[in-house]
Write a protein that holds these residues in place. Structure first.
Motif, PDB file in Angstrom:
ATOM      1  N   ILE A 109      10.201   0.189  -5.730  1.00  0.00           N
ATOM      2  CA  ILE A 109      11.142   0.333  -4.621  1.00  0.00           C
ATOM      3  C   ILE A 109      10.923  -0.783  -3.622  1.00  0.00           C
ATOM      4  O   ILE A 109       9.780  -1.152  -3.316  1.00  0.00           O
ATOM      5  N   ILE A 110      12.017  -1.302  -3.094  1.00  0.00           N
ATOM      6  CA  ILE A 110      11.954  -2.299  -2.026  1.00  0.00           C
ATOM      7  C   ILE A 110      12.868  -1.841  -0.894  1.00  0.00           C
ATOM      8  O   ILE A 110      13.956  -1.315  -1.141  1.00  0.00           O
ATOM      9  N   TYR A 111      12.399  -2.001   0.333  1.00  0.00           N
ATOM     10  CA  TYR A 111      13.128  -1.472   1.493  1.00  0.00           C
ATOM     11  C   TYR A 111      13.098  -2.473   2.633  1.00  0.00           C
ATOM     12  O   TYR A 111      12.087  -3.134   2.871  1.00  0.00           O
ATOM     13  N   ASP A 112      14.236  -2.606   3.315  1.00  0.00           N
ATOM     14  CA  ASP A 112      14.269  -3.378   4.551  1.00  0.00           C
ATOM     15  C   ASP A 112      14.778  -2.485   5.675  1.00  0.00           C
ATOM     16  O   ASP A 112      15.459  -1.495   5.436  1.00  0.00           O
ATOM     17  N   ASN A 165      -2.304  -4.741  -3.896  1.00  0.00           N
ATOM     18  CA  ASN A 165      -2.153  -3.317  -3.625  1.00  0.00           C
ATOM     19  C   ASN A 165      -0.812  -2.796  -4.141  1.00  0.00           C
ATOM     20  O   ASN A 165       0.147  -3.548  -4.315  1.00  0.00           O
ATOM     21  N   GLY A 166      -0.729  -1.487  -4.375  1.00  0.00           N
ATOM     22  CA  GLY A 166       0.522  -0.887  -4.834  1.00  0.00           C
ATOM     23  C   GLY A 166       1.592  -0.845  -3.766  1.00  0.00           C
ATOM     24  O   GLY A 166       2.790  -0.780  -4.066  1.00  0.00           O
ATOM     25  N   TYR A 167       1.181  -0.873  -2.497  1.00  0.00           N
ATOM     26  CA  TYR A 167       2.104  -0.913  -1.354  1.00  0.00           C
ATOM     27  C   TYR A 167       1.893  -2.240  -0.640  1.00  0.00           C
ATOM     28  O   TYR A 167       0.771  -2.565  -0.232  1.00  0.00           O
ATOM     29  N   ILE A 168       2.975  -3.009  -0.515  1.00  0.00           N
ATOM     30  CA  ILE A 168       2.894  -4.353   0.053  1.00  0.00           C
ATOM     31  C   ILE A 168       4.068  -4.564   1.005  1.00  0.00           C
ATOM     32  O   ILE A 168       5.158  -4.026   0.800  1.00  0.00           O
ATOM     33  N   SER A 184      -2.773   5.432  -5.330  1.00  0.00           N
ATOM     34  CA  SER A 184      -1.529   4.663  -5.395  1.00  0.00           C
ATOM     35  C   SER A 184      -1.544   3.439  -4.475  1.00  0.00           C
ATOM     36  O   SER A 184      -0.723   2.534  -4.619  1.00  0.00           O
ATOM     37  N   GLY A 185      -2.472   3.413  -3.527  1.00  0.00           N
ATOM     38  CA  GLY A 185      -2.520   2.333  -2.552  1.00  0.00           C
ATOM     39  C   GLY A 185      -1.839   2.676  -1.243  1.00  0.00           C
ATOM     40  O   GLY A 185      -1.834   1.873  -0.306  1.00  0.00           O
ATOM     41  N   PHE A 186      -1.265   3.887  -1.153  1.00  0.00           N
ATOM     42  CA  PHE A 186      -0.570   4.313   0.066  1.00  0.00           C
ATOM     43  C   PHE A 186      -1.520   4.349   1.260  1.00  0.00           C
ATOM     44  O   PHE A 186      -1.178   3.871   2.348  1.00  0.00           O
ATOM     45  N   TRP A 187      -2.714   4.901   1.058  1.00  0.00           N
ATOM     46  CA  TRP A 187      -3.665   4.997   2.169  1.00  0.00           C
ATOM     47  C   TRP A 187      -4.095   3.600   2.633  1.00  0.00           C
ATOM     48  O   TRP A 187      -4.191   3.333   3.834  1.00  0.00           O
ATOM     49  N   CYS A 231       6.842  -0.814  -3.006  1.00  0.00           N
ATOM     50  CA  CYS A 231       5.750  -0.076  -3.649  1.00  0.00           C
ATOM     51  C   CYS A 231       5.999   0.036  -5.148  1.00  0.00           C
ATOM     52  O   CYS A 231       7.129   0.004  -5.619  1.00  0.00           O
ATOM     53  N   CYS A 232       4.896   0.123  -5.882  1.00  0.00           N
ATOM     54  CA  CYS A 232       4.903   0.443  -7.316  1.00  0.00           C
ATOM     55  C   CYS A 232       4.301   1.831  -7.470  1.00  0.00           C
ATOM     56  O   CYS A 232       3.162   2.051  -7.052  1.00  0.00           O
ATOM     57  N   TRP A 233       5.053   2.739  -8.036  1.00  0.00           N
ATOM     58  CA  TRP A 233       4.599   4.117  -8.211  1.00  0.00           C
ATOM     59  C   TRP A 233       4.595   4.398  -9.705  1.00  0.00           C
ATOM     60  O   TRP A 233       5.651   4.436 -10.337  1.00  0.00           O
ATOM     61  N   LEU A 234       3.431   4.588 -10.303  1.00  0.00           N
ATOM     62  CA  LEU A 234       3.316   4.729 -11.749  1.00  0.00           C
ATOM     63  C   LEU A 234       3.175   6.183 -12.175  1.00  0.00           C
ATOM     64  O   LEU A 234       2.385   6.937 -11.609  1.00  0.00           O
TER      65      LEU A 234
END
Length: 322
Positions: free
Chosen positions: A217-220, A129-132, A107-110, A204-207
Motif C-alpha cells: 500500500i502507498i498513501y499520500d 523496514n516494512g513501513y517506510i 511487520s515493522g509497524f512499531w 507498507c508491505c504486509w505479508l
C-alpha cells in the motif's frame, strides 16, 4: 475541550495530555468499522495541530488491525512526529493481546510509529523496514525506497521473477511520480514541506505467508484524485472520477507524456492471478480484479489517496502483462 464520542478519549489537565483509546477493530474496508476507524486516525492529528497538547495513543484493547488502517496510523503518527519540536509529546502503548502485539512488531509497524523524528523515519529506509516514508529529499528519494522495499520482500521470502519485479517496480514508481506531480498543493503547503519534506508519501508491505499474499500500500496526504480532476468531471461522483483517472491518457496536466502511468499501476495485479488493486480517495472507492471494475462511495472522506495492491505471488502470469 470537546472530545469525540466514537471512541474513548480523556484529558489529563495536570499533565496537559489527551489519551485516546483505539477501537478493538481498526479497519477501513468494512463499512461498519471504517467511519470510526478514520475518525480515530484523524483525531491523532487534531490533538497535535489544533489542540496543541500532548497525546497518548493507547492500543491496549486492540484485537484486530488491517493493513490499510495500520498505514494510515503510521502516516498520521510520523507526520506529527516530523512536525513536533518534541516528538516525545506523542506517546504510544502497544496492545495487551500478545498475538496482535507480535504482528505489529514483526511487520515493522512499531519501528515506524515509536518515538523519534526525521532520523528515525530515514532509518526505516536504511534498515529495509516494512513501513517506510519517502519524499523528494535526497536521503528519502524513491530510488532508495524502492530498493529497500525489494530487499524487505526478499528477506521475508518473497522471490519474484525478474519480469515481475520490473512490473511491480514500474507500478510503485508511477504511484510515487503521481504524488509528486498531482497530490499536493505545493504553494499553500510550502511551510509544511520544510518540516515534512517535499511530496511525502507513506507505504507498507504486509505479508500473509499462509495464503501467499503480499499487500503493498502507498498513501499520500494530498488533495486527492476527486479534487484534482473535479474541474474536468464536475458531474461525476468521487468513485467515478477515480475510475476515469485510472484510464490511460487521463491527466490534469497538458503534458502528453503524463496520464499513461495508470496502466503500470493496474498491470501489477494482472501479473499475479487472484490479485486485485484498490484505490481510495475522497469519498471514492475503486477496485480492479479479474472480474472487472467495482466502484462505490465511502462512508467517510479520505484525505489524500491510498493505492493498494493485493498480490497472490504463488503463481505468476508474466506473458499477459508484457
Amino acid at each position: 475541550m470537546k472530545l469525540p464520542r466514537v471512541f474513548k478519549a480523556a484529558y489529563d489537565q495536570d499533565n496537559e495530555c489527551i489519551t485516546i483509546e483505539s477501537p478493538e477493530t481498526l479497519c477501513i474496508y468494512n463499512p461498519n468499522e471504517s467511519y470510526q476507524t478514520y475518525r480515530f486516525v484523524k483525531y491523532i492529528e487534531t490533538v497535535i495541530f489544533e489542540y496543541g497538547t500532548r497525546i497518548h495513543i493507547s492500543f491496549r484493547n486492540l484485537k484486530k488491525i488491517t493493513a490499510a488502517a495500520s498505514l494510515l496510523i503510521f502516516a498520521r503518527v510520523t507526520k506529527c512526529q516530523l512536525c513536533l519540536n518534541q516528538p516525545s509529546d506523542l506517546e504510544i502503548t502497544l496492545p495487551e493481546s500478545k498475538e496482535v502485539k507480535k504482528t505489529l512488531v514483526e511487520s515493522g509497524f512499531w519501528n515506524g510509529i515509536k518515538p523519534g523524528g526525521a532520523s528515525k523515519v530515514r532509518k526505516l529506509i536504511h534498515t529495509n523496514n516494512g513501513y517506510i516514508s519517502g519524499s523528494n529529499h535526497d536521503s528519502e528519494h524513491y530510488g532508495k525506497v524502492i530498493s529497500a522495499t525489494l530487499i524487505n520482500l526478499v528477506q521475508n521470502g518473497v522471490n519474484f521473477s525478474v519480469p515481475s519485479i520490473r512490473i511491480l517496480t514500474r507500478g510503485i514508481q508511477e504511484a510515487i511520480l503521481n504524488i509528486d506531480y498531482h497530490a499536493y498543493d505545493k504553494k499553500s503547503l510550502a511551510n509544511q514541506f520544510d518540516q515534512l519534506g517535499d511530496s511525502r508519501w507513506w507505504q507498507c508491505c504486509w505479508l500473509d505467508s499462509g495464503n501467499n499474499q503480499l499487500v503493498f500500500i502507498i498513501y499520500d496526504d494530498g488533495v486527492g484524485i476527486p479534487h484534482t480532476l473535479h474541474a474536468q468531471y464536475p458531474e461525476l461522483s468521487s468513485s467515478q472520477i477515480i475510475e476515469e483517472a485510472m484510464k490511460v491518457g487521463i491527466t490534469r496536466t497538458m503534458n502528453p507524456e503524463r496520464g499513461k502511468g495508470s496502466n503500470d499501476i493496474i498491470k501489477a495485479t494482472c501479473t499475479f492471478p487472484n490479485s486485485h488493486l484498490i484505490v481510495m480517495s475522497g469519498n471514492g472507492y475503486f477496485k480492479s480484479d479479474s472480474e472487472g471494475v467495482t466502484t462505490k462511495e465511502l462512508p467517510f472522506t479520505l484525505e489524500g489517496t491510498l493505492i493498494q495492491w493485493v498480490l497472490d505471488y504463488s503463481v505468476e502470469k508474466i506473458d499477459d502483462c508484457l
